[in-house]
Design a protein around this motif. Structure first.
Motif, short mmCIF file in Angstrom:
data_model
loop_
_atom_site.label_atom_id
_atom_site.label_comp_id
_atom_site.label_asym_id
_atom_site.label_seq_id
_atom_site.Cartn_x
_atom_site.Cartn_y
_atom_site.Cartn_z
N ALA A 1 3.63 16.01 47.52
CA ALA A 1 2.91 14.52 46.77
C ALA A 1 3.73 13.21 47.42
CB ALA A 1 2.43 14.69 45.63
N GLY A 2 2.85 12.42 48.14
CA GLY A 2 3.63 10.81 47.89
C GLY A 2 4.56 11.10 49.29
N GLU A 3 5.18 11.96 50.12
CA GLU A 3 6.15 12.31 51.36
C GLU A 3 5.07 12.24 52.86
OE1 GLU A 3 8.91 15.22 51.09
OE2 GLU A 3 7.47 15.49 51.48
N VAL A 4 5.77 11.58 53.43
CA VAL A 4 5.50 11.70 54.71
C VAL A 4 6.79 12.21 55.65
CG1 VAL A 4 5.35 9.95 57.27
CG2 VAL A 4 4.75 9.15 55.04
N VAL A 5 5.46 13.48 55.92
CA VAL A 5 6.87 14.30 57.23
C VAL A 5 6.74 14.27 58.18
CG1 VAL A 5 6.77 17.40 56.39
CG2 VAL A 5 7.11 15.73 54.06
N THR A 6 7.49 15.09 58.83
CA THR A 6 6.89 14.94 60.95
C THR A 6 7.34 15.83 61.12
OG1 THR A 6 6.75 12.93 62.48
CG2 THR A 6 9.53 13.41 61.03
N LEU A 7 6.49 16.09 62.05
CA LEU A 7 6.48 17.48 62.91
C LEU A 7 7.14 16.28 64.56
CD1 LEU A 7 4.58 19.88 62.41
CD2 LEU A 7 6.81 19.92 60.71
#
Lengths: 309, 237
Positions: free
Chosen positions: B28-34
């Motif tokens: 929660a609260g993160e930005v995760v990128t693929l």
């Protein structure tokens, strides 16, 4: 051309009837790209449902009481059969090759005809349909029969209700979204299965009203009545631009008026004498379809496919 | 427990496996990128998470609940919103109707009206054209609408698929800075991008996908300085 107003009224009444049935083709096509060839039989079952309601009522019941009940039972029967068809015949095939539901629709159409033929009492030949009775409504320039009045009132009421439903309600907006992009509609939280059932149900209800109108006009219902009516209504839907609900009604009216005009006046054209009269009306209807599609392949109110991407 | 946990996820189209057993998590609260090239399986992954595709095997849990067998329209109700690849706005509905569809499952009309107001504040052009058919918007404006629409469900996790695809550099910057703002406001985001530079600079964590597998994972910072990533995705040699 003295009887032009009469012929026009005749054509508009016929066209409104086609238009009401065409709504069912066009709504289902707009959402699942399926031509529901069993829709003509849904229409026929609506007619038998209405007849059943009438037969259950005691003899001598006035039409003021009978008609609402006929509409009610006709609509209920048609809607139930349509929902059943969607649930058990079409839904299992969704996502499969597009030919499978089409073949299923044709099979279902035959099965429903035969079921009525075999199981409805005395349906092996046409069954007489009750009449509205009462005199014509004389407007001066044209006299409208009670039968025509029924369709002239019910078709606009149905169209108005549908237009408001689609434009103003939450379910109506979800229906538009589903027809434009079903996957993305799901991402919005729309239960698209329910939207598809709703489209089938609305189409069936309208077809039932049309069947009652046709029963009044022809004085009978029979197990085969859905075939030619369905074919004409399908033509109307394509003519108006399949997928567009207003197109369905416009296509119906154009087809009905075209058919009435051709039947009444083609015989007066020098050289075409033998092509006038009622026996050629279906030929003129399909010629009209071909002519319109040559000029506007997408139909009168249809969009080119490229616009839909 | 992370907000989203994906464990050994496999997705196949017929016999062709598009996603070959990937695992990752989003806190929660993160930005995760693929990140990764075309056909690496990024879009397939997002479409599976939102329920449009069925996984062959693997476990997905969101907000502590398993997602297997849950229909797409129910997943959005759980708080997972998906702004799909190619924007996919409803072209013949107005901008405002598009936004209202984003809030389809919400039962608080006052809150929805507020959120439409904030969407117009964030993207004034959408407010100016609210009655216009969405199909008449430019590509960048459609992307704004797609993001605003996804936010209308007040998601716990926002999935964005290629938000910068096909946009002018200026528009791309605008979209990326909007994602930055959302992050600053605490929105949890799973971002799929071909523009690796922009995506990694925003991301807390990143995963590199190649032909259906995750080949490299790290913080955004680490990946941005990784030799092989720089070669393959940042256009350096």
């Amino acid at each position: 051309m003295q009887d032009l107003p009469d012929q026009l009224a005749n054509g508009l009444a016929l066209g409104a009837l086609y238009g009401l049935i065409a709504i069912g083709y066009t709504m289902v096509y707009g959402i699942v790209q399926l031509i529901n060839f069993a829709h003509g039989e849904i229409f026929m079952i609506g007619g038998f449902g209405a007849l059943t309601a009438y037969l259950w009522l005691p003899d001598g019941t006035g039409m003021a009481v009978a008609l609402p009940l006929m509409i009610l039972l006709g609509v209920v029967c048609a809607v139930l059969v349509a929902i059943g068809a969607e649930r058990f015949a079409y839904r299992p095939l969704r996502g499969g090759p597009r030919l499978s539901p089409l073949i299923t629709a044709i099979g279902l159409s035959l099965a429903l005809q035969q079921a009525v033929w075999a199981f409805y009492p005395e349906a092996k030949k046409a069954r007489p349909f009750p009449q509205l009775g009462g005199g014509d409504l004389d407007l001066g320039f044209v006299a409208l029969s009670r039968e025509d009045l029924f369709i002239f009132v019910s078709a606009p009421v149905c169209m108005l209700a549908l237009g408001l439903f689609v434009a103003k309600t939450r379910t109506g907006r979800a229906m538009q979204a589903t027809s434009q992009d079903p996957d993305t509609a799901k991402l919005m939280g729309v239960n698209t299965d329910r939207i598809i059932v709703t489209a089938f149900a609305i189409g069936a209800a309208f077809a039932a009203v049309a069947a009652i109108a046709q029963g009044f006009k022809t004085g009978e219902v029979n197990f085969r009545m859905g075939f030619i009516a369905g074919l004409k209504a399908f033509t109307a839907a394509v003519l108006g631009g399949i997928g567009n609900i207003y197109g369905a009604m416009v296509g119906g009216l154009v087809l009905g008026v075209g058919e009435a005009m051709a039947t009444a006046y083609i015989g007066d054209v020098p050289g075409l004498e033998q092509f006038g009269g009622g026996s050629w009306k279906d030929v003129w209807a399909f010629i009209l379809l071909i002519l319109v599609l040559l000029v506007r392949p997408q139909g009168i109110l249809g969009e080119r496919l490229a616009d839909r991407a | 427990m992370a907000l989203l946990e994906v464990e050994d996820l496999r997705v196949a189209y017929g016999k062709i496996e598009a996603v070959k057993g990937i695992s990752f998590a989003v806190e929660a609260g993160e930005v995760v990128t693929l990140i990764g090239t075309n056909g690496a399986g990024k879009t397939t992954t997002l479409r599976t998470l939102s329920g449009l595709l069925k996984p062959a095997t693997g476990k997905i849990s969101f907000d502590g609940q398993p997602l297997d067998g849950v229909g797409a329209h129910k997943i959005v109700a759980m708080g997972l919103a998906h702004s799909p690849e190619g924007r996919r706005i409803f072209p013949r509905l107005s901008i405002e109707e598009n936004l209202r569809l984003g809030a389809f499952l919400r039962k608080d009309p006052a809150g929805v009206a507020d959120d439409i107001g904030s969407a117009y504040e964030r993207f004034p052009i959408l407010g100016e054209r609210r009655r216009q058919a969405a199909g008449t918007l430019s590509g960048g404006e459609q992307q704004m609408l797609a993001m605003a629409r996804a936010l209308m469900s007040r998601p716990k996790l926002l999935m964005l698929d290629e938000p910068s695809m096909g946009l002018s550099p200026i528009m791309m910057q605008k979209i990326m800075s909007t994602i930055g703002e959302l992050k600053a406001q605490g929105t949890t985001i799973l971002l799929v991008e071909q523009n690796a530079q922009a995506a990694l600079s925003l991301a807390d964590h990143g995963h590199v996908m190649e032909t259906g597998s995750i080949t490299l994972s790290g913080t955004g910072e680490e990946l941005m300085h990784d030799e092989s990533v720089r070669k393959a995705y940042l256009g350096e040699d």
